[in-house]
Write a protein that holds these residues in place. Structure first.
Motif, PDB file in Angstrom:
ATOM      1  N   LEU A  34       0.810  -0.830   0.099  1.00 51.87           N
ATOM      2  CA  LEU A  34      -0.492   0.023  -0.219  1.00 51.87           C
ATOM      3  C   LEU A  34       0.777   0.800  -0.495  1.00 51.87           C
ATOM      4  CD1 LEU A  34      -2.708  -1.289   2.718  1.00 51.87           C
ATOM      5  CD2 LEU A  34      -3.191  -0.907  -0.026  1.00 51.87           C
ATOM      6  N   THR A  35       2.062   0.997   1.093  1.00 51.64           N
ATOM      7  CA  THR A  35       2.930   2.847   1.351  1.00 51.64           C
ATOM      8  C   THR A  35       3.788   2.688  -0.666  1.00 51.64           C
ATOM      9  OG1 THR A  35       4.192   0.924   2.811  1.00 51.64           O
ATOM     10  CG2 THR A  35       1.876   2.813   3.401  1.00 51.64           C
ATOM     11  N   GLY A  36       4.472   1.674  -0.885  1.00 52.12           N
ATOM     12  CA  GLY A  36       5.642   1.588  -2.270  1.00 52.12           C
ATOM     13  C   GLY A  36       6.629   1.447  -1.092  1.00 52.12           C
ATOM     14  N   ALA A  37       6.821   0.807  -0.288  1.00 56.11           N
ATOM     15  CA  ALA A  37       7.739   0.402   0.780  1.00 56.11           C
ATOM     16  C   ALA A  37       8.060  -0.532   0.473  1.00 56.11           C
ATOM     17  CB  ALA A  37       7.526   0.317   2.426  1.00 56.11           C
ATOM     18  N   PRO A  38       9.540  -1.212   0.529  1.00 56.41           N
ATOM     19  CA  PRO A  38      10.000  -2.300  -0.059  1.00 56.41           C
ATOM     20  C   PRO A  38       9.423  -3.428   1.212  1.00 56.41           C
ATOM     21  CG  PRO A  38      11.853  -1.106   0.468  1.00 56.41           C
ATOM     22  CD  PRO A  38      10.874  -0.485   1.066  1.00 56.41           C
ATOM     23  N   GLU A  39       8.979  -4.975   0.293  1.00 51.46           N
ATOM     24  CA  GLU A  39       8.192  -5.491   1.257  1.00 51.46           C
ATOM     25  C   GLU A  39       9.549  -5.975   2.630  1.00 51.46           C
ATOM     26  OE1 GLU A  39       5.699  -9.870   0.321  1.00 51.46           O
ATOM     27  OE2 GLU A  39       7.532  -8.983  -0.255  1.00 51.46           O
ATOM     28  N   PRO A  40       8.841  -6.314   3.523  1.00 50.57           N
ATOM     29  CA  PRO A  40       9.620  -6.126   5.030  1.00 50.57           C
ATOM     30  C   PRO A  40      10.036  -8.127   4.946  1.00 50.57           C
ATOM     31  CG  PRO A  40       7.061  -6.455   5.364  1.00 50.57           C
ATOM     32  CD  PRO A  40       7.624  -6.054   4.511  1.00 50.57           C
ATOM     33  N   GLY A  41      11.301  -8.120   5.287  1.00 55.59           N
ATOM     34  CA  GLY A  41      11.640  -9.678   5.911  1.00 55.59           C
ATOM     35  C   GLY A  41      13.168  -9.493   5.643  1.00 55.59           C
ATOM     36  N   ILE A  42      13.531 -10.317   4.852  1.00 58.63           N
ATOM     37  CA  ILE A  42      15.030 -10.642   6.049  1.00 58.63           C
ATOM     38  C   ILE A  42      16.067 -10.337   4.161  1.00 58.63           C
ATOM     39  CG2 ILE A  42      17.599 -12.441   5.860  1.00 58.63           C
ATOM     40  CD1 ILE A  42      14.245 -12.854   7.545  1.00 58.63           C
ATOM     41  N   PRO A  43      17.102  -9.378   5.196  1.00 55.56           N
ATOM     42  CA  PRO A  43      17.994  -8.633   4.073  1.00 55.56           C
ATOM     43  C   PRO A  43      18.796  -9.135   3.612  1.00 55.56           C
ATOM     44  CG  PRO A  43      19.121  -8.189   6.512  1.00 55.56           C
ATOM     45  CD  PRO A  43      17.442  -8.403   6.290  1.00 55.56           C
ATOM     46  N   THR A  44      19.368  -9.445   2.447  1.00 54.63           N
ATOM     47  CA  THR A  44      19.989  -9.924   1.905  1.00 54.63           C
ATOM     48  C   THR A  44      21.969  -9.840   1.934  1.00 54.63           C
ATOM     49  OG1 THR A  44      18.948 -10.637   0.032  1.00 54.63           O
ATOM     50  CG2 THR A  44      21.577 -11.473  -0.403  1.00 54.63           C
ATOM     51  N   PRO A  45      22.507 -10.148   3.273  1.00 53.36           N
ATOM     52  CA  PRO A  45      24.071 -10.347   3.192  1.00 53.36           C
ATOM     53  C   PRO A  45      25.084  -9.981   2.113  1.00 53.36           C
ATOM     54  CG  PRO A  45      23.362 -12.664   3.927  1.00 53.36           C
ATOM     55  CD  PRO A  45      21.823 -12.109   3.237  1.00 53.36           C
ATOM     56  N   ALA A  46      26.494  -9.849   2.023  1.00 50.36           N
ATOM     57  CA  ALA A  46      27.341  -9.739   1.316  1.00 50.36           C
ATOM     58  C   ALA A  46      27.713 -10.995   1.511  1.00 50.36           C
ATOM     59  CB  ALA A  46      28.227  -8.552   1.622  1.00 50.36           C
ATOM     60  N   GLY A  47      27.937 -11.824   2.357  1.00 50.71           N
ATOM     61  CA  GLY A  47      28.173 -13.145   2.891  1.00 50.71           C
ATOM     62  C   GLY A  47      28.026 -14.087   3.813  1.00 50.71           C
ATOM     63  N   PRO A  48      28.238 -14.836   3.942  1.00 49.03           N
ATOM     64  CA  PRO A  48      27.361 -16.267   5.241  1.00 49.03           C
ATOM     65  C   PRO A  48      27.076 -14.984   5.956  1.00 49.03           C
ATOM     66  CG  PRO A  48      29.072 -17.098   3.992  1.00 49.03           C
ATOM     67  CD  PRO A  48      29.548 -15.976   3.627  1.00 49.03           C
ATOM     68  N   SER A  49      25.816 -15.435   7.134  1.00 45.94           N
ATOM     69  CA  SER A  49      25.629 -14.813   8.197  1.00 45.94           C
ATOM     70  C   SER A  49      24.634 -15.998   9.306  1.00 45.94           C
ATOM     71  CB  SER A  49      25.270 -13.785   7.550  1.00 45.94           C
ATOM     72  OG  SER A  49      25.599 -12.425   7.046  1.00 45.94           O
ATOM     73  N   ILE A  50      24.595 -14.986  10.057  1.00 50.66           N
ATOM     74  CA  ILE A  50      23.573 -15.966  11.242  1.00 50.66           C
ATOM     75  C   ILE A  50      22.897 -14.744  11.426  1.00 50.66           C
ATOM     76  CG2 ILE A  50      23.751 -17.017  13.756  1.00 50.66           C
ATOM     77  CD1 ILE A  50      26.834 -17.870  13.468  1.00 50.66           C
ATOM     78  N   LEU A  51      21.386 -15.453  11.180  1.00 51.52           N
ATOM     79  CA  LEU A  51      20.381 -14.386  11.686  1.00 51.52           C
ATOM     80  C   LEU A  51      20.054 -15.003  13.084  1.00 51.52           C
ATOM     81  CD1 LEU A  51      17.551 -12.768  10.533  1.00 51.52           C
ATOM     82  CD2 LEU A  51      16.719 -14.458   9.700  1.00 51.52           C
ATOM     83  N   LEU A  52      19.648 -13.438  13.463  1.00 50.46           N
ATOM     84  CA  LEU A  52      19.376 -13.501  14.992  1.00 50.46           C
ATOM     85  C   LEU A  52      18.040 -12.811  14.742  1.00 50.46           C
ATOM     86  CD1 LEU A  52      21.784 -12.135  17.014  1.00 50.46           C
ATOM     87  CD2 LEU A  52      21.627 -14.286  16.345  1.00 50.46           C
ATOM     88  N   ALA A  53      16.862 -12.890  15.585  1.00 57.26           N
ATOM     89  CA  ALA A  53      15.360 -12.476  15.615  1.00 57.26           C
ATOM     90  C   ALA A  53      15.082 -12.521  16.459  1.00 57.26           C
ATOM     91  CB  ALA A  53      14.968 -12.653  14.486  1.00 57.26           C
ATOM     92  N   ASP A  54      13.754 -11.422  17.218  1.00 56.11           N
ATOM     93  CA  ASP A  54      12.696 -11.927  18.348  1.00 56.11           C
ATOM     94  C   ASP A  54      11.864 -13.337  17.839  1.00 56.11           C
ATOM     95  OD1 ASP A  54      13.424  -9.890  19.268  1.00 56.11           O
ATOM     96  OD2 ASP A  54      11.585  -8.969  19.037  1.00 56.11           O
ATOM     97  N   ASP A  55      10.704 -13.107  16.710  1.00 58.76           N
ATOM     98  CA  ASP A  55      11.087 -14.469  16.239  1.00 58.76           C
ATOM     99  C   ASP A  55      10.146 -14.739  14.375  1.00 58.76           C
ATOM    100  OD1 ASP A  55       9.033 -16.523  16.036  1.00 58.76           O
ATOM    101  OD2 ASP A  55       7.473 -15.681  16.418  1.00 58.76           O
ATOM    102  N   LEU A  56      10.615 -15.039  13.456  1.00 58.79           N
ATOM    103  CA  LEU A  56      10.631 -15.458  12.590  1.00 58.79           C
ATOM    104  C   LEU A  56       9.320 -15.980  12.027  1.00 58.79           C
ATOM    105  CD1 LEU A  56      12.873 -13.635  10.135  1.00 58.79           C
ATOM    106  CD2 LEU A  56      14.013 -16.567  10.554  1.00 58.79           C
TER     107      LEU A  56
END
Length: 561
Positions: free
Chosen positions: A148-170
């Protein structure tokens, strides 16, 4: 939160509940935060309300279609969750609630948030499996608001290299889209070891720890060492220690990768190693991972997000794709397991105070036997020409009478009948149930939830639904003993079968087959091949003497490692 004396002075050890084994080290990243509406109480002129309604309708339809497309590209639990979320975006009840807010003069975005929070409060109040849908519901809302607002769809950013995702909940929709080459580990403050998110992480082979205390204090960019098998997250690890831990686990993983089956202990005792799948693509992937067959074919994908019941031909096409992957192998088909958190649009689901304890699984088809009869007819049609008739089992069996009735319907069609053991009542009556069916399969996820009276999606109760809980394992052992006495197969198709150490304990109980996500098959098979059946039985005996999950794990590890 405790400091480790063996690591850097800045290191902090955080503990949680193991969900998916694996040891990885990488910088931490965090999800893109939810979109916040600046003023949810702002009113729009009456002349603009029709356009706001149309904008909301279009945004919801767009999000639903995107989720359906992602579901079509996914397999297994990921496809099921994405299909269910697509149904949420198109839900007429949610739309009706949003229209009420639009009528008050709210903007389309504010109406979406208002309707979502209304449903979230209802789901949270219902508890059980419905409470898990709150995360999914808010995720769908965020995507609609972004549209509705034209904002990027929320979610997980694409990292430049291997990463460990930390989140409250997913949200499971986000988990389903993770790239295992870039997101190499996952840690969450909330969630349980058998939540949809954890199950999808296991399907993708991403090491995962849930219900991690103190995780919110770890910022993005922090170097992290994650041990999914131990339920441990270490910040600022010493580089040498991290490298050694990762190398040690890789050696174990390489041994597993060389395993090609069939499932057996080091002294030749056969234990079938099978896969849990949901469609033909998943079955073909399981075959490539050396799974001997399919121990759990979830058939819900054909039914979810449907306005009407799929035809026999439509069902047969889906079932046939799985059977084609194993034309000479074992395929166990579970009949429709809907209700609770997976309602059917075309079935008359009455509102229930506690859906997890309500009309779900076999109870739906008992209310409308035509659904079950048509599904069994579709299985027969799909199996035409197969060398071996499929095995068919019913979910959520609680009584001997239910098992007897189901077996009669299955046998009348020339198929092999079995039932799921997910309810303590069924485990306690396993010997009597096995007199009417040819096999049983233990669903440890629900069995743990119902045995421990703990919502398996609750982070605060995650320790109660740990698959190593002695009370749960005693019910598994009793069911396996009933199978041995009557000479009938007893399988395990819950997430417990995906943990290599626990898989050996289950074999020691007398379980004859283990069915897990395809990504876990080789690790389970390799662990079985490294121990004798005598080792497995000694570990099983030791575990049954334990009084808590930690001591049960330790007792098994002392013998099997």
């Amino acid at each position: 939160m405790t400091r480790s004396l063996q690591e850097n002075v800045d290191s902090i050890v955080l503990t949680g509940t193991p969900a998916v084994p694996g040891v990885v080290a990488a910088p931490a990243i965090r999800p893109v935060p939810r979109i916040r509406i600046q003023d949810e109480t702002a009113r729009v002129p009456e002349s603009d309300r029709a356009s706001q309604s149309e904008a909301l309708r279009h945004a919801a339809a767009t999000v639903a279609q995107r989720l359906r497309e992602r579901a079509a590209r996914a397999t297994g639990a990921a496809a099921e969750v994405l299909s269910a979320n697509a149904a949420m975006a198109a839900d007429p009840g949610w739309r009706q609630a949003a229209e009420a807010f639009l009528a008050e003069g709210r903007s389309a975005a504010a109406a979406a948030v208002g309707a979502t929070e209304q449903f979230a409060a209802m789901f949270a109040g219902l508890g059980g499996l419905m409470a898990e849908r709150v995360t999914d519901l808010r995720d769908v809302c965020d995507r609609i608001v972004a549209e509705l607002t034209g904002a990027p769809e929320p979610g997980i950013p694409t990292p430049a290299g291997p990463s460990i995702l930390l989140a409250d909940d997913l949200a499971p929709a986000d988990t389903a889209g993770l790239d295992p080459d870039l997101i190499v580990g996952l840690a969450m403050s909330l969630g349980g070891p058998t939540s949809h998110t954890a199950i999808i992480a296991r399907q993708l082979g991403i090491p995962c720890v849930v219900a991690v205390g103190g995780l919110d204090e770890v910022p993005a960019g922090t170097d992290v060492l994650l041990d999914g098998g131990a339920g441990r997250v270490l910040t600022h690890p010493a580089p040498e220690a991290a490298a050694a831990a990762v190398a040690g686990y890789r050696a174990v993983a390489e041994r597993a990768a060389r395993w090609t089956g069939p499932g057996a202990t080091a002294d030749g005792h056969r234990v079938e190693v099978l896969a849990n799948v949901q469609d033909g693509a998943g079955a073909r992937a399981a075959r490539e991972r050396s799974a001997e067959g399919i121990g759990l074919f979830r058939t819900e994908l054909c039914f979810l997000d449907r306005e009407s019941e799929p035809t026999i031909a439509e069902q047969a096409a889906l079932y046939g794709a799985v059977l084609d992957a194993y034309p000479a192998g074992k395929v166990v088909i579970r009949t429709l397991d809907a209700g609770s958190d997976k309602p059917l649009r075309f079935a008359a689901h009455a509102e229930e105070a506690n859906p997890a304890l309500g009309v779900r699984g076999i109870r739906i088809t008992e209310q409308d036997t035509g659904i079950l009869d048509r599904q069994l007819d579709a299985v027969v049609a799909a199996a035409n020409g197969c060398r071996h008739a499929p095995w068919v089992m019913a979910p959520m069996i609680s009584t001997v009478a239910e098992a007897k009735s189901f077996a009669a319907r299955v046998r009348a069609r020339g198929l092999t009948p079995g039932v799921m053991i997910e309810v303590p009542a069924a485990a306690l009556m396993a010997a009597e149930i096995l007199r009417y069916v040819d096999f049983v399969s233990i669903g440890t996820n629900d069995l743990a939830q119902y045995t421990m009276a703990a919502d398996r999606m609750s982070a605060r109760l995650a320790a109660f639904t740990d698959p190593w809980q002695p009370a749960v394992l005693r019910l598994v052992a009793a069911t396996a003993a009933a199978g041995r006495t009557l000479g009938k197969p007893v399988g395990v198709c819950g997430e417990a079968a995906a943990e290599p150490l626990l898989a050996c304990v289950l074999a020691g109980f007398g379980v004859t087959s283990l069915s897990a996500a395809a990504s876990a098959v080789s690790a389970v098979g390799a662990q079985l091949a490294a121990v004798t059946m005598a080792d497995c039985r000694r570990a099983a005996e030791a575990v049954l003497s334990a009084t808590d999950p930690r001591s049960a794990r330790r007792a098994a590890a002392d013998i099997l490692n």
